[in-house]
Design a protein around this motif. Structure first.
Motif, PDB file in Angstrom:
ATOM      1  N   PHE A  47       0.822  -1.201   0.000  1.00 44.15           N
ATOM      2  CA  PHE A  47       0.000   0.000   0.000  1.00 44.15           C
ATOM      3  C   PHE A  47       0.859   1.255   0.000  1.00 44.15           C
ATOM      4  CE2 PHE A  47      -2.273  -3.342   2.302  1.00 44.15           C
ATOM      5  CZ  PHE A  47      -3.454  -3.413   1.573  1.00 44.15           C
ATOM      6  N   ALA A  48       0.327   2.314  -0.608  1.00 45.37           N
ATOM      7  CA  ALA A  48       0.918   3.638  -0.490  1.00 45.37           C
ATOM      8  C   ALA A  48       0.039   4.456   0.452  1.00 45.37           C
ATOM      9  CB  ALA A  48       1.008   4.318  -1.855  1.00 45.37           C
ATOM     10  N   VAL A  49       0.673   5.184   1.350  1.00 46.34           N
ATOM     11  CA  VAL A  49      -0.036   5.956   2.374  1.00 46.34           C
ATOM     12  C   VAL A  49       0.330   7.430   2.218  1.00 46.34           C
ATOM     13  CG1 VAL A  49      -0.302   6.344   4.854  1.00 46.34           C
ATOM     14  CG2 VAL A  49      -0.017   4.007   3.973  1.00 46.34           C
ATOM     15  N   ASP A  50      -0.683   8.277   2.043  1.00 42.25           N
ATOM     16  CA  ASP A  50      -0.468   9.704   1.811  1.00 42.25           C
ATOM     17  C   ASP A  50      -1.269  10.517   2.829  1.00 42.25           C
ATOM     18  OD1 ASP A  50      -0.113  12.252   0.839  1.00 42.25           O
ATOM     19  OD2 ASP A  50      -1.113  11.910  -1.091  1.00 42.25           O
ATOM     20  N   SER A  51      -0.558  11.192   3.737  1.00 39.89           N
ATOM     21  CA  SER A  51      -1.233  12.017   4.746  1.00 39.89           C
ATOM     22  C   SER A  51      -1.423  13.461   4.297  1.00 39.89           C
ATOM     23  CB  SER A  51      -0.450  11.984   6.064  1.00 39.89           C
ATOM     24  OG  SER A  51      -0.424  10.685   6.596  1.00 39.89           O
ATOM     25  N   MET A  52      -0.929  13.805   3.109  1.00 39.26           N
ATOM     26  CA  MET A  52      -1.123  15.132   2.523  1.00 39.26           C
ATOM     27  C   MET A  52      -0.689  16.249   3.485  1.00 39.26           C
ATOM     28  SD  MET A  52      -4.693  14.592   0.374  1.00 39.26           S
ATOM     29  CE  MET A  52      -4.137  15.498  -1.094  1.00 39.26           C
ATOM     30  N   TYR A  53       0.381  15.999   4.249  1.00 38.78           N
ATOM     31  CA  TYR A  53       0.943  16.948   5.227  1.00 38.78           C
ATOM     32  C   TYR A  53      -0.012  17.224   6.382  1.00 38.78           C
ATOM     33  CZ  TYR A  53       3.806  17.911   1.070  1.00 38.78           C
ATOM     34  OH  TYR A  53       4.593  17.798  -0.052  1.00 38.78           O
ATOM     35  N   GLY A  54      -1.061  16.425   6.525  1.00 35.50           N
ATOM     36  CA  GLY A  54      -2.088  16.691   7.523  1.00 35.50           C
ATOM     37  C   GLY A  54      -1.852  15.980   8.840  1.00 35.50           C
TER      38      GLY A  54
ATOM     39  N   PHE B 149       1.319  23.250   2.700  1.00 33.02           N
ATOM     40  CA  PHE B 149       0.783  22.192   1.846  1.00 33.02           C
ATOM     41  C   PHE B 149       1.252  22.405   0.397  1.00 33.02           C
ATOM     42  CE2 PHE B 149      -2.359  22.849   5.286  1.00 33.02           C
ATOM     43  CZ  PHE B 149      -2.296  21.610   5.883  1.00 33.02           C
ATOM     44  N   PRO B 150       2.565  22.365   0.158  1.00 30.18           N
ATOM     45  CA  PRO B 150       3.126  22.793  -1.133  1.00 30.18           C
ATOM     46  C   PRO B 150       2.508  22.090  -2.335  1.00 30.18           C
ATOM     47  CG  PRO B 150       4.688  21.477   0.129  1.00 30.18           C
ATOM     48  CD  PRO B 150       3.577  21.816   1.056  1.00 30.18           C
ATOM     49  N   GLY B 151       1.966  22.900  -3.238  1.00 31.54           N
ATOM     50  CA  GLY B 151       1.445  22.407  -4.504  1.00 31.54           C
ATOM     51  C   GLY B 151       0.052  21.812  -4.452  1.00 31.54           C
ATOM     52  N   ILE B 152      -0.550  21.725  -3.263  1.00 28.02           N
ATOM     53  CA  ILE B 152      -1.860  21.076  -3.163  1.00 28.02           C
ATOM     54  C   ILE B 152      -2.763  21.797  -2.156  1.00 28.02           C
ATOM     55  CG2 ILE B 152      -0.998  18.760  -3.708  1.00 28.02           C
ATOM     56  CD1 ILE B 152      -1.272  18.159  -0.634  1.00 28.02           C
ATOM     57  N   ASN B 153      -4.051  21.497  -2.245  1.00 26.81           N
ATOM     58  CA  ASN B 153      -4.945  21.636  -1.108  1.00 26.81           C
ATOM     59  C   ASN B 153      -5.009  20.241  -0.490  1.00 26.81           C
ATOM     60  OD1 ASN B 153      -5.440  24.232  -1.977  1.00 26.81           O
ATOM     61  ND2 ASN B 153      -7.405  23.736  -2.917  1.00 26.81           N
ATOM     62  N   PRO B 154      -5.040  20.122   0.837  1.00 27.45           N
ATOM     63  CA  PRO B 154      -5.033  18.776   1.443  1.00 27.45           C
ATOM     64  C   PRO B 154      -6.394  18.102   1.342  1.00 27.45           C
ATOM     65  CG  PRO B 154      -5.168  20.441   3.152  1.00 27.45           C
ATOM     66  CD  PRO B 154      -4.997  21.191   1.857  1.00 27.45           C
ATOM     67  N   GLU B 155      -6.849  17.922   0.108  1.00 27.93           N
ATOM     68  CA  GLU B 155      -8.126  17.280  -0.171  1.00 27.93           C
ATOM     69  C   GLU B 155      -7.850  16.062  -1.042  1.00 27.93           C
ATOM     70  OE1 GLU B 155     -12.654  18.372  -1.658  1.00 27.93           O
ATOM     71  OE2 GLU B 155     -11.033  19.768  -2.116  1.00 27.93           O
ATOM     72  N   PRO B 156      -8.293  14.873  -0.644  1.00 26.12           N
ATOM     73  CA  PRO B 156      -7.923  13.653  -1.371  1.00 26.12           C
ATOM     74  C   PRO B 156      -8.735  13.421  -2.635  1.00 26.12           C
ATOM     75  CG  PRO B 156      -9.230  13.099   0.552  1.00 26.12           C
ATOM     76  CD  PRO B 156      -9.027  14.587   0.591  1.00 26.12           C
TER      77      PRO B 156
ATOM     78  N   HIS C 286      -0.627  -2.106  -4.636  1.00 30.93           N
ATOM     79  CA  HIS C 286      -1.938  -2.647  -5.005  1.00 30.93           C
ATOM     80  C   HIS C 286      -3.060  -1.652  -4.716  1.00 30.93           C
ATOM     81  CE1 HIS C 286       0.671  -6.208  -4.425  1.00 30.93           C
ATOM     82  NE2 HIS C 286      -0.007  -6.666  -5.472  1.00 30.93           N
ATOM     83  N   ALA C 287      -2.742  -0.590  -3.976  1.00 30.16           N
ATOM     84  CA  ALA C 287      -3.696   0.495  -3.704  1.00 30.16           C
ATOM     85  C   ALA C 287      -2.953   1.614  -2.994  1.00 30.16           C
ATOM     86  CB  ALA C 287      -4.860   0.021  -2.844  1.00 30.16           C
ATOM     87  N   GLY C 288      -3.519   2.795  -3.063  1.00 30.90           N
ATOM     88  CA  GLY C 288      -3.000   3.936  -2.309  1.00 30.90           C
ATOM     89  C   GLY C 288      -4.125   4.604  -1.558  1.00 30.90           C
ATOM     90  N   PHE C 289      -3.853   5.026  -0.331  1.00 32.10           N
ATOM     91  CA  PHE C 289      -4.865   5.677   0.503  1.00 32.10           C
ATOM     92  C   PHE C 289      -4.401   7.073   0.882  1.00 32.10           C
ATOM     93  CE2 PHE C 289      -5.168   1.089   2.058  1.00 32.10           C
ATOM     94  CZ  PHE C 289      -6.106   0.738   1.101  1.00 32.10           C
ATOM     95  N   ALA C 290      -5.284   8.056   0.710  1.00 34.18           N
ATOM     96  CA  ALA C 290      -4.970   9.429   1.089  1.00 34.18           C
ATOM     97  C   ALA C 290      -6.001   9.922   2.089  1.00 34.18           C
ATOM     98  CB  ALA C 290      -4.974  10.342  -0.143  1.00 34.18           C
ATOM     99  N   THR C 291      -5.525  10.640   3.114  1.00 34.08           N
ATOM    100  CA  THR C 291      -6.426  11.293   4.059  1.00 34.08           C
ATOM    101  C   THR C 291      -6.228  12.798   3.971  1.00 34.08           C
ATOM    102  OG1 THR C 291      -4.771  10.938   5.816  1.00 34.08           O
ATOM    103  CG2 THR C 291      -6.600   9.366   5.668  1.00 34.08           C
TER     104      THR C 291
ATOM    105  N   GLU D 196     -20.224  12.859  -0.224  1.00 33.76           N
ATOM    106  CA  GLU D 196     -19.443  13.008  -1.453  1.00 33.76           C
ATOM    107  C   GLU D 196     -17.987  13.335  -1.199  1.00 33.76           C
ATOM    108  OE1 GLU D 196     -17.499  15.642  -4.421  1.00 33.76           O
ATOM    109  OE2 GLU D 196     -18.394  16.275  -2.515  1.00 33.76           O
ATOM    110  N   SER D 197     -17.696  14.045  -0.139  1.00 28.85           N
ATOM    111  CA  SER D 197     -16.343  14.539   0.092  1.00 28.85           C
ATOM    112  C   SER D 197     -15.400  13.513   0.711  1.00 28.85           C
ATOM    113  CB  SER D 197     -16.394  15.772   0.998  1.00 28.85           C
ATOM    114  OG  SER D 197     -17.002  15.451   2.231  1.00 28.85           O
ATOM    115  N   GLY D 198     -15.847  12.264   0.870  1.00 22.36           N
ATOM    116  CA  GLY D 198     -14.954  11.227   1.389  1.00 22.36           C
ATOM    117  C   GLY D 198     -15.131  10.937   2.863  1.00 22.36           C
ATOM    118  N   GLY D 199     -16.180  11.489   3.473  1.00 18.92           N
ATOM    119  CA  GLY D 199     -16.462  11.224   4.877  1.00 18.92           C
ATOM    120  C   GLY D 199     -17.420  10.054   5.020  1.00 18.92           C
ATOM    121  N   ILE D 200     -16.974   8.987   5.681  1.00 19.57           N
ATOM    122  CA  ILE D 200     -17.780   7.780   5.864  1.00 19.57           C
ATOM    123  C   ILE D 200     -17.679   7.346   7.315  1.00 19.57           C
ATOM    124  CG2 ILE D 200     -18.087   5.362   5.150  1.00 19.57           C
ATOM    125  CD1 ILE D 200     -16.642   6.132   2.500  1.00 19.57           C
ATOM    126  N   GLY D 201     -18.826   6.993   7.931  1.00 17.47           N
ATOM    127  CA  GLY D 201     -18.824   6.601   9.332  1.00 17.47           C
ATOM    128  C   GLY D 201     -19.780   5.457   9.612  1.00 17.47           C
ATOM    129  N   TYR D 202     -19.720   4.943  10.864  1.00 18.45           N
ATOM    130  CA  TYR D 202     -20.453   3.744  11.261  1.00 18.45           C
ATOM    131  C   TYR D 202     -21.026   3.924  12.662  1.00 18.45           C
ATOM    132  CZ  TYR D 202     -17.253   2.289   7.594  1.00 18.45           C
ATOM    133  OH  TYR D 202     -16.544   2.236   6.422  1.00 18.45           O
TER     134      TYR D 202
END
Length: 490
Positions: A195-202, A230-237, A255-260, A346-352
């Motif tokens: 896996f690739a893990v991307d915290s987007m500087y967050g 947050f160089p070059g980005i907004n921290p939005e996945p 096999h997958a990458g996850f960004a938060t 829509e913005s990637g927020g999922i809960g249980y």
């Protein structure tokens, strides 16, 4: 942690100074540009309003938890907010380090606190910051609670009481232990996926990476360092901000990458071929897995601007699906009323419901890895299987930064009964739950998505968002282009 003590003001005064700017609350608290509207004075105003709410409607002796993200000034703003609440006589627990927003939410529920305050503006650009309030149940404050806090903010009240303590606490360890209980880490390690893990500087920095490391799961991590620019980005996945993650997945043969996102409560993903997997597909993969494999009880809830593939999956398994306005607070509200197996936006927020009435990007990364391990398929194959079974569904969004007058005019024309056509497609019907949604007379490619487009104006900034879903990416782009032309044609 180095902190800065900020004087709250003359203890004899019951009100703050005259506000320099209106504090407008959006779907999940208040956000503004740093040093423009997001100032120490306005942070204190909002903290005073939260203190007033806690004193009137909660048990203040239970205290309040305060946390913060990696944005410029966040530790100082968090300390200032904590001092206002402590000055009102409310005991405070202040995070000793940057922490994911869901970690603050978990601490609120786990310790029985009266609420939680998070200094963050989530996925906004680097020059923004904000204040979120988490209710005692450990999730986004309900619309009713937010209305009270908004009214207290407008009144400018900063309550005073016997000075309470501010205790610095570590919040991440208990949170990590809790979310790891929902995933089979041994199975994920045994599957031997990478896996690739991307915290987007967050503020999710290091959390998922350490879970994987401790569990013997193969991974590569990027953008884990603190950089408030947050160089070059907004921290939005979402695209194009996940481009580095896409390149990493392909280069490192993951096999997958996850960004938060900036405060780690939202998720985005990348498939093994480097293609972006949006939140709708993530939600669909998780829902399908929970119904087929886990058979968790409860209903499903989705926001007004999310994919209708979820409706088809829920229907197949005989589960009730609820649609709600945009903003996780509406999903949290439903979670207070009944058992919701899964709820998302829509913005990637999922809960249980069985965990917290709160979205969590790190937990959902673990669950996606769990799905892959159990199904023995990389992420792209899971998405392709859903597209084949439930019909092709594609999605797109455009953010139009336009003057207020143009924004209001576009919404007015969209609402009008005279508007019965968008581009070359007839409008079959309209829905008005949150914004204006057109259902269009366009191709479904057999059993694919029923084409729709949604116009929704921001209530806090000169911004109009257009969302669209259709049975092909080409049709999505055509509909979005027609919708943008409609907005600009005033």
């Amino acid at each position: 942690m180095e902190t800065q003590t900020i004087p709250v003001g003359d203890p004899s005064t019951a009100k703050s100074q005259e506000p320099t700017a209106a504090v407008k609350f959006g779907t999940d608290g208040w956000r503004a540009v740093i040093a423009d509207d997001f100032t120490f004075d306005n942070v204190r105003r909002v903290a005073g309003a939260i203190a007033s709410y806690v004193l009137k409607h909660e048990d203040p002796t239970r205290g309040v938890v305060v946390g913060y993200d990696t944005r410029f000034g966040s530790p100082g703003f968090a300390r200032a907010a904590a001092e206002v609440l402590a000055g009102a006589g409310i005991p405070m627990k202040l995070s000793s380090d940057y922490a994911p927003t869901p970690a603050i939410s978990y601490a609120v529920k786990n310790t029985g606190a009266a609420g939680g305050v998070v200094i963050t503006s989530s996925h906004n650009p680097w020059n923004w910051n904000g204040v979120k309030f988490k209710a005692r149940f450990g999730g986004s404050a309900t619309p009713a609670i937010m209305k009270i806090i908004e009214q207290e903010t407008a009144a400018g009240v900063i309550p005073k009481g016997k000075q309470a303590s501010i205790e610095e606490v570590e919040l991440k360890a208990a949170y990590v232990q809790a979310i790891c209980g929902f995933a089979d880490l041994k199975l994920i390690a045994k599957a031997r996926f990478k896996f690739a893990v991307d915290s987007m500087y967050g503020s999710g920095r290091g959390v998922l990476a350490k879970i994987f490391e401790d569990s013997g799961i193969d991974f590569v991590a990027i953008r884990q360092e603190i950089n408030p620019l947050f160089p070059g980005i907004n921290p939005e996945p979402i695209m194009p901000h996940v481009r580095m993650l896409q390149e990493t997945v392909v280069r490192e043969r993951c096999h997958a990458g996850f960004a938060t996102d900036g405060d780690a409560d939202r998720i985005g993903a990348v498939a093994e071929d480097g293609s972006f997997v949006d939140s709708h597909k993530i939600f669909s993969v998780l829902l399908d897995w929970l119904l087929r494999r886990k058979q968790w009880p409860g209903e499903v809830v989705r926001a007004f601007n999310t994919t209708r593939m979820l409706d088809r999956i829920a229907s197949k398994h005989g589960r009730k699906l609820n649609e709600c306005p945009i903003g996780f607070k509406y999903i949290a509200d439903l979670m207070m009323e009944r058992e919701i197996m899964i709820g998302g936006e829509e913005s990637g927020g999922i809960g249980y419901s069985r965990y917290l009435p709160e979205r969590d990007g790190i937990l959902n990364s673990l669950l996606l890895a769990n799905v892959m391990a159990e199904e023995q398929k990389p992420l792209g194959e899971l998405v392709a299987a859903l597209q084949k079974e439930f019909g092709p569904h594609y999605y797109g969004r455009r953010d139009l930064h336009i003057p207020e007058e143009l924004k209001r005019n576009a919404i007015s024309r969209a609402q009008s009964k005279e508007t019965r056509q968008l581009g070359k497609h007839a409008v079959l019907k309209k829905e008005h739950m949150d914004g204006i949604k057109f259902f269009l007379n366009a191709s479904t490619n057999g059993n694919g998505a029923e084409p729709w487009v949604l116009f929704r104006a921001s209530g806090t900034e000169p911004l109009l968002r257009i969302y669209a879903e259709a049975a092909s990416q080409e049709l999505v782009e055509e509909v979005l282009a027609s919708a943008e032309a409609f907005v600009q044609s005033a």
